[in-house]
Design an enzyme around this catalytic site. Structure first.
Site, PDB file in Angstrom:
ATOM      1  NE  ARG A 141       4.171  44.331 -59.711  1.00  0.00           N
ATOM      2  CZ  ARG A 141       5.377  44.520 -59.194  1.00  0.00           C
ATOM      3  NH1 ARG A 141       5.768  45.726 -58.843  1.00  0.00           N
ATOM      4  NH2 ARG A 141       6.213  43.514 -59.037  1.00  0.00           N
ATOM      5  N   GLY A 179      18.738  50.727 -49.248  1.00  0.00           N
ATOM      6  CA  GLY A 179      19.602  51.465 -50.166  1.00  0.00           C
ATOM      7  C   GLY A 179      20.485  50.551 -51.008  1.00  0.00           C
ATOM      8  CG  ASP A 220      13.565  48.961 -47.186  1.00  0.00           C
ATOM      9  OD1 ASP A 220      12.981  49.606 -46.307  1.00  0.00           O
ATOM     10  OD2 ASP A 220      13.789  47.743 -47.083  1.00  0.00           O
TER      11      ASP A 220
HETATM   12  P1  IMP Z   1      16.499  48.262 -50.811  1.00  0.00           P
HETATM   13  O1  IMP Z   1      17.506  47.626 -51.692  1.00  0.00           O
HETATM   14  O2  IMP Z   1      16.501  47.662 -49.437  1.00  0.00           O
HETATM   15  O3  IMP Z   1      16.619  49.765 -50.751  1.00  0.00           O
HETATM   16  O4  IMP Z   1      15.091  47.878 -51.367  1.00  0.00           O
HETATM   17  C1  IMP Z   1      14.477  48.575 -52.347  1.00  0.00           C
HETATM   18  C2  IMP Z   1      13.490  47.706 -53.060  1.00  0.00           C
HETATM   19  O5  IMP Z   1      12.783  46.864 -52.161  1.00  0.00           O
HETATM   20  C3  IMP Z   1      12.446  48.569 -53.725  1.00  0.00           C
HETATM   21  O6  IMP Z   1      12.748  48.697 -55.079  1.00  0.00           O
HETATM   22  C4  IMP Z   1      11.189  47.780 -53.558  1.00  0.00           C
HETATM   23  O7  IMP Z   1      10.968  47.011 -54.711  1.00  0.00           O
HETATM   24  C5  IMP Z   1      11.429  46.856 -52.422  1.00  0.00           C
HETATM   25  N1  IMP Z   1      10.709  47.333 -51.227  1.00  0.00           N
HETATM   26  C6  IMP Z   1      11.218  47.980 -50.170  1.00  0.00           C
HETATM   27  N2  IMP Z   1      10.269  48.286 -49.279  1.00  0.00           N
HETATM   28  C7  IMP Z   1       9.125  47.826 -49.812  1.00  0.00           C
HETATM   29  C8  IMP Z   1       7.750  47.873 -49.378  1.00  0.00           C
HETATM   30  O8  IMP Z   1       7.387  48.417 -48.327  1.00  0.00           O
HETATM   31  N3  IMP Z   1       6.841  47.321 -50.224  1.00  0.00           N
HETATM   32  C9  IMP Z   1       7.172  46.720 -51.401  1.00  0.00           C
HETATM   33  N4  IMP Z   1       8.441  46.673 -51.842  1.00  0.00           N
HETATM   34  C10 IMP Z   1       9.400  47.212 -51.056  1.00  0.00           C
END
Ligand code: IMP
Ligand code: MG
Length: 175
Positions: free
Chosen positions: A165, A105, A103
């Site tokens: 899940r 990152g 998302d």
């Molecule tokens: P980041 O650190 O913003 O890249 O977030 C990544 C983490 O956020 C992933 O491992 C997911 O667990 C969670 N995440 C991001 N988008 C979603 C979503 O649409 N549904 C559920 N979990 C999400």
């Protein structure tokens, strides 16, 4: 918490076909690797890892790491902590880090930093889903299952506040 619906975004058959194709690409890439370990980021990647690893035809170890997640929030805090560390040593290993969604990152960037201090031979990233428009850093997965729009998704291991899940497909949350 019950006032939402889930609409199918990627049907089960399409998910499994893509995961199978990823396994083939990854098998080809690591055919000469002497020490390969697939590292799953829990909990969201558990179903993806199971299907991905089942189709790999190279010697492979499997390990898991849990880092702090969103809780009941729908946005990332950027504050990533290890909750459960790897069981094994990755020094000298080719590490394939497997994540459910990239998302912003921030999670992957933090985990990459942690893993790199342990001197693996290499680290690559395989993500089931990529929300490119949300990225705030330079993190790029080496293998991506599907590019998805900026929607909140669930299923195939991925949760909304620990629910959904178990869905065999990827769905989007609709209020
Ligand atoms: P980041 O650190 O913003 O890249 O977030 C990544 C983490 O956020 C992933 O491992 C997911 O667990 C969670 N995440 C991001 N988008 C979603 C979503 O649409 N549904 C559920 N979990 C999400
Ligand atoms: Mg996650």
């Amino acid at each position: 918490m019950n006032d939402y619906k889930v609409e199918i975004l990627i049907p089960e058959k399409k998910v499994l076909k893509r995961v199978n194709d990823l396994s083939k690409e990854i098998t080809k890439y690591y055919k000469d690797s002497k020490k390969l370990v697939v590292v799953g980021l829990l909990r969201g990647s558990f179903m993806f890892i199971a299907d991905l690893v089942r189709q790999l035809s190279v010697p492979v170890e499997v390990d898991f790491i849990t880092v702090s997640s969103y809780g009941s929030e729908m946005t990332s805090s950027g504050n990533v902590k290890i909750i459960k560390d790897l069981d094994g040593d990755i020094n000298g290993y080719d590490v394939l880090l497997v994540e459910d969604i990239v998302d912003t990152g921030q999670t992957l960037e933090a985990v990459m930093d942690i893993l790199e201090t342990r001197l693996p031979n290499s680290i690559k990233i395989c993500a089931l889903l990529n929300k490119e428009v949300r990225r705030i850093n330079k993190i790029q997965a080496d293998w991506v299952g599907f590019e998805i729009p900026d929607e909140f998704v669930v299923g195939y291991g991925i949760d909304f506040d620990q629910r959904n899940r178990n869905l065999p497909y990827i769905g989007k949350v609709v209020k």
